[in-house]
Write a protein that holds these residues in place. Structure first.
Motif, PDB file in Angstrom:
ATOM      1  N   TYR A  81      -6.328  17.046  -7.383  1.00  0.00           N
ATOM      2  CA  TYR A  81      -5.626  15.815  -7.716  1.00  0.00           C
ATOM      3  C   TYR A  81      -4.155  15.982  -7.386  1.00  0.00           C
ATOM      4  CZ  TYR A  81      -5.160  18.654 -11.960  1.00  0.00           C
ATOM      5  OH  TYR A  81      -4.939  19.675 -12.841  1.00  0.00           O
ATOM      6  N   GLY A  82      -3.475  14.857  -7.267  1.00  0.00           N
ATOM      7  CA  GLY A  82      -2.073  14.913  -6.901  1.00  0.00           C
ATOM      8  C   GLY A  82      -1.401  13.566  -7.067  1.00  0.00           C
ATOM      9  N   LEU A  83      -0.178  13.477  -6.568  1.00  0.00           N
ATOM     10  CA  LEU A  83       0.626  12.274  -6.678  1.00  0.00           C
ATOM     11  C   LEU A  83       1.420  12.095  -5.396  1.00  0.00           C
ATOM     12  CD1 LEU A  83       1.907   9.915  -8.323  1.00  0.00           C
ATOM     13  CD2 LEU A  83       3.635  11.575  -9.090  1.00  0.00           C
ATOM     14  N   GLU A  84       1.462  10.868  -4.892  1.00  0.00           N
ATOM     15  CA  GLU A  84       2.242  10.533  -3.706  1.00  0.00           C
ATOM     16  C   GLU A  84       3.221   9.423  -4.062  1.00  0.00           C
ATOM     17  OE1 GLU A  84      -0.899   9.386  -1.153  1.00  0.00           O
ATOM     18  OE2 GLU A  84      -1.477  11.433  -0.636  1.00  0.00           O
ATOM     19  N   VAL A  85       4.449   9.563  -3.590  1.00  0.00           N
ATOM     20  CA  VAL A  85       5.489   8.568  -3.807  1.00  0.00           C
ATOM     21  C   VAL A  85       6.167   8.303  -2.473  1.00  0.00           C
ATOM     22  CG1 VAL A  85       7.595   7.953  -5.055  1.00  0.00           C
ATOM     23  CG2 VAL A  85       5.881   9.416  -6.150  1.00  0.00           C
ATOM     24  N   ASP A  86       6.310   7.045  -2.097  1.00  0.00           N
ATOM     25  CA  ASP A  86       7.011   6.743  -0.854  1.00  0.00           C
ATOM     26  C   ASP A  86       7.814   5.466  -1.000  1.00  0.00           C
ATOM     27  OD1 ASP A  86       5.624   4.397   0.898  1.00  0.00           O
ATOM     28  OD2 ASP A  86       4.137   5.403  -0.354  1.00  0.00           O
ATOM     29  N   SER A  87       8.853   5.363  -0.206  1.00  0.00           N
ATOM     30  CA  SER A  87       9.704   4.179  -0.179  1.00  0.00           C
ATOM     31  C   SER A  87       9.873   3.732   1.265  1.00  0.00           C
ATOM     32  CB  SER A  87      11.070   4.499  -0.796  1.00  0.00           C
ATOM     33  OG  SER A  87      11.931   3.369  -0.718  1.00  0.00           O
ATOM     34  N   THR A  88       9.762   2.421   1.495  1.00  0.00           N
ATOM     35  CA  THR A  88       9.831   1.878   2.849  1.00  0.00           C
ATOM     36  C   THR A  88      10.805   0.712   2.904  1.00  0.00           C
ATOM     37  OG1 THR A  88       7.531   2.500   3.321  1.00  0.00           O
ATOM     38  CG2 THR A  88       8.528   0.823   4.735  1.00  0.00           C
ATOM     39  N   TYR A  89      11.721   0.781   3.875  1.00  0.00           N
ATOM     40  CA  TYR A  89      12.576  -0.358   4.188  1.00  0.00           C
ATOM     41  C   TYR A  89      11.942  -1.125   5.338  1.00  0.00           C
ATOM     42  CZ  TYR A  89      16.196  -3.055   6.529  1.00  0.00           C
ATOM     43  OH  TYR A  89      16.889  -4.069   7.144  1.00  0.00           O
ATOM     44  N   ASP A  90      11.814  -2.431   5.185  1.00  0.00           N
ATOM     45  CA  ASP A  90      11.193  -3.297   6.189  1.00  0.00           C
ATOM     46  C   ASP A  90      12.188  -4.399   6.535  1.00  0.00           C
ATOM     47  OD1 ASP A  90       9.634  -5.116   7.668  1.00  0.00           O
ATOM     48  OD2 ASP A  90       7.819  -4.521   6.604  1.00  0.00           O
ATOM     49  N   SER A  91      12.564  -4.484   7.815  1.00  0.00           N
ATOM     50  CA  SER A  91      13.559  -5.468   8.230  1.00  0.00           C
ATOM     51  C   SER A  91      12.990  -6.876   8.363  1.00  0.00           C
ATOM     52  CB  SER A  91      14.184  -5.056   9.568  1.00  0.00           C
ATOM     53  OG  SER A  91      13.221  -5.143  10.614  1.00  0.00           O
ATOM     54  N   ASN A  92      11.642  -6.996   8.448  1.00  0.00           N
ATOM     55  CA  ASN A  92      11.003  -8.307   8.613  1.00  0.00           C
ATOM     56  C   ASN A  92       9.704  -8.301   7.823  1.00  0.00           C
ATOM     57  OD1 ASN A  92      10.156 -10.825   9.431  1.00  0.00           O
ATOM     58  ND2 ASN A  92      10.288 -10.415  11.617  1.00  0.00           N
ATOM     59  N   PHE A  93       9.850  -8.444   6.515  1.00  0.00           N
ATOM     60  CA  PHE A  93       8.726  -8.250   5.599  1.00  0.00           C
ATOM     61  C   PHE A  93       7.605  -9.247   5.847  1.00  0.00           C
ATOM     62  CE2 PHE A  93       6.877  -8.834   1.245  1.00  0.00           C
ATOM     63  CZ  PHE A  93       6.281  -7.591   1.168  1.00  0.00           C
ATOM     64  N   PHE A  94       7.952 -10.495   6.191  1.00  0.00           N
ATOM     65  CA  PHE A  94       6.945 -11.536   6.377  1.00  0.00           C
ATOM     66  C   PHE A  94       6.610 -11.781   7.846  1.00  0.00           C
ATOM     67  CE2 PHE A  94       8.863 -12.639   2.237  1.00  0.00           C
ATOM     68  CZ  PHE A  94       7.716 -12.597   1.452  1.00  0.00           C
ATOM     69  N   LEU A  95       7.109 -10.973   8.762  1.00  0.00           N
ATOM     70  CA  LEU A  95       6.811 -11.066  10.194  1.00  0.00           C
ATOM     71  C   LEU A  95       7.071 -12.476  10.726  1.00  0.00           C
ATOM     72  CD1 LEU A  95       3.506  -8.968  10.378  1.00  0.00           C
ATOM     73  CD2 LEU A  95       5.861  -8.182  10.640  1.00  0.00           C
TER      74      LEU A  95
END
Length: 425
Positions: A81-95
């Motif tokens: 078992y484990g844990l993953e954490v990520d953060s993402t910047y998106d310049s065009n979230f709704f395309l």
């Protein structure tokens, strides 16, 4: 006539080498497309229902398996078992083409996995996985939520027979490239596979698979795909095998009615240890649509997956995939999605760096009377990634930058920057 390809592309790349035996990472690359660190999951959630690697269609004969023996015994197991954490910047979230909105998302994903055969080789093996993804958005908190995914698979190996079965459930949320808006999709699939060694050089395999998708928006329709496959391989040498295959698929959707297709294929596999691996097929597809009058259509179809290890530290993978799915948002249209991908990965003294290119061509095909003609969509994305492990390989650091452009029904561009950490306890 229509030339059809299929591909499987990985979003994560291998991280560390130990010795020359690590050429086997090429096998692992192909199986990592559903990991948490993908800022963009393929071209569309809507296309996953026909993705053989996601729902297990024809998964009985992966690259190289036809050359391997079925030996081993015992019953053993363990949890991880484990844990993953990520953060993402998106310049065009709704395309969108005009006035794009940027977004920063943070995901928390604990996971647990159980396997009865962690070392491999047992006559019976079973695996089970569960992973919730807690999603939060800085600018659009109304879309915050939890996506759940889990799967169970079993495999029995005999002297000449291999039988396996799987059940998968996966939830995904985000802006879908085909649908053109933020959606929550649920995908369920189940299947059973079997293979039998007729002679030392000849084997038969067969599979039955069902997959179903659903959306939380009443104006967006899910679909169902049922497939049956039977094929054979004759090993001309220990490295090269060839044989025929037949595949039948029926697709059902309230938007498009029923689509039936038959594929008659010749398939081949080539493997030079773990340095070169190639699987390909070529044949004819005959398809009919319930809402079209007259005879069905005939076209060429096939598949291609390849990997090559230039050295212990440099590897390449490339593949092509062609899938046809009912349009979830447009009545009497199916979407023919051609996706071509290639990637290089270079192991460094500390970590690894990857460079990849992904091309997606979406053709909207009429299967009934329509009032609006839809333009094709053509998209391209390039990415650069860096991964590294710390603390005896228990802590994974992942980073990636991606640039994507699309032309067709809407012209848009997008930049994504993602960083993440994962730990296994």
């Amino acid at each position: 006539m229509r030339l059809v390809y299929k591909k499987t592309f990985m979003s994560n790349l291998p991280r560390c080498f130990r010795n020359k035996a690590a050429y086997a990472w090429l096998i692992a690359i192909v199986a990592t497309c559903a990991q948490a660190w993908c800022p963009v999951r393929a071209a569309s959630f809507a296309s996953r229902i026909a993705d053989s690697k996601v729902v297990g269609i024809n998964a009985i004969s992966p690259i190289g398996e036809v050359f391997e023996s079925t030996t081993g015994q015992g019953f053993k197991g363990g949890f991880s078992y484990g844990l993953e954490v990520d953060s993402t910047y998106d310049s065009n979230f709704f395309l969108t083409e005009d006035n794009p909105e940027s977004e920063v998302g943070i995901n928390f994903a604990p996971w647990i996995s159980y396997g009865t055969d962690p070392e491999g080789g047992a006559d019976f093996s079973m695996t089970a996985n569960y992973r919730p993804v807690i999603q939060t958005y800085m600018e659009n908190p109304d879309y915050n939520g939890v996506d759940h995914s889990g799967d169970v698979s079993m495999r029995i190996k005999g002297a000449k027979t291999v039988i396996s079965a799987h059940v998968n459930y996966d939830q995904s949320s985000g802006t879908d490239q085909i649908i053109g808006e933020f959606v929550n999709e649920s995908l369920f699939s189940a299947g059973i596979d079997g293979s039998y060694q007729i002679a030392p050089r000849t084997s038969l395999s067969a599979s039955l698979t069902a997959s179903m998708s659903d959306y939380d928006n009443d104006s967006i329709e899910g679909s169902e795909i049922y497939t049956a496959y039977i094929g054979g391989y004759w090993s001309a040498t220990e490295r090269f095998s060839v044989g025929p295959a037949i595949r039948y698929a029926t697709t059902k959707s309230d938007n498009t009615g029923t689509r039936d297709s038959w594929e008659f294929l010749m398939q081949t596999q080539y493997r030079l240890r773990e340095k070169i691996q190639l699987a390909a097929s070529l044949g004819v597809e005959y398809s009919t649509n319930s809402r079209e009058e007259g005879d069905g259509s005939i076209g060429m179809t096939g598949s291609l997956n390849a990997s090559y290890a230039f050295s212990e530290k440099l590897g390449w993978v490339g593949s092509i995939r062609y899938i046809t799915v009912p349009s979830p948002s447009d009545v009497d249209y199916v979407v023919n999605n051609l996706m071509i991908s290639t990637a290089l990965n270079r192991q460094l003294l500390a970590g690894s760096v990857g460079l990849g290119l992904d091309l997606n061509f979406a053709n909207y095909e009429q299967v009934g009377s329509v009032s609006t003609i839809l333009d094709d969509d053509n998209a391209m994305s390039v990415f650069l990634s860096y991964d590294r492990q710390f603390f005896l390989e228990r802590l994974n650091f992942n980073s990636r930058i991606l640039y994507a452009i699309n032309s067709g029904q809407e012209d848009w561009s997008q930049v994504q920057v993602s960083i993440g950490l994962g730990v296994q306890f």
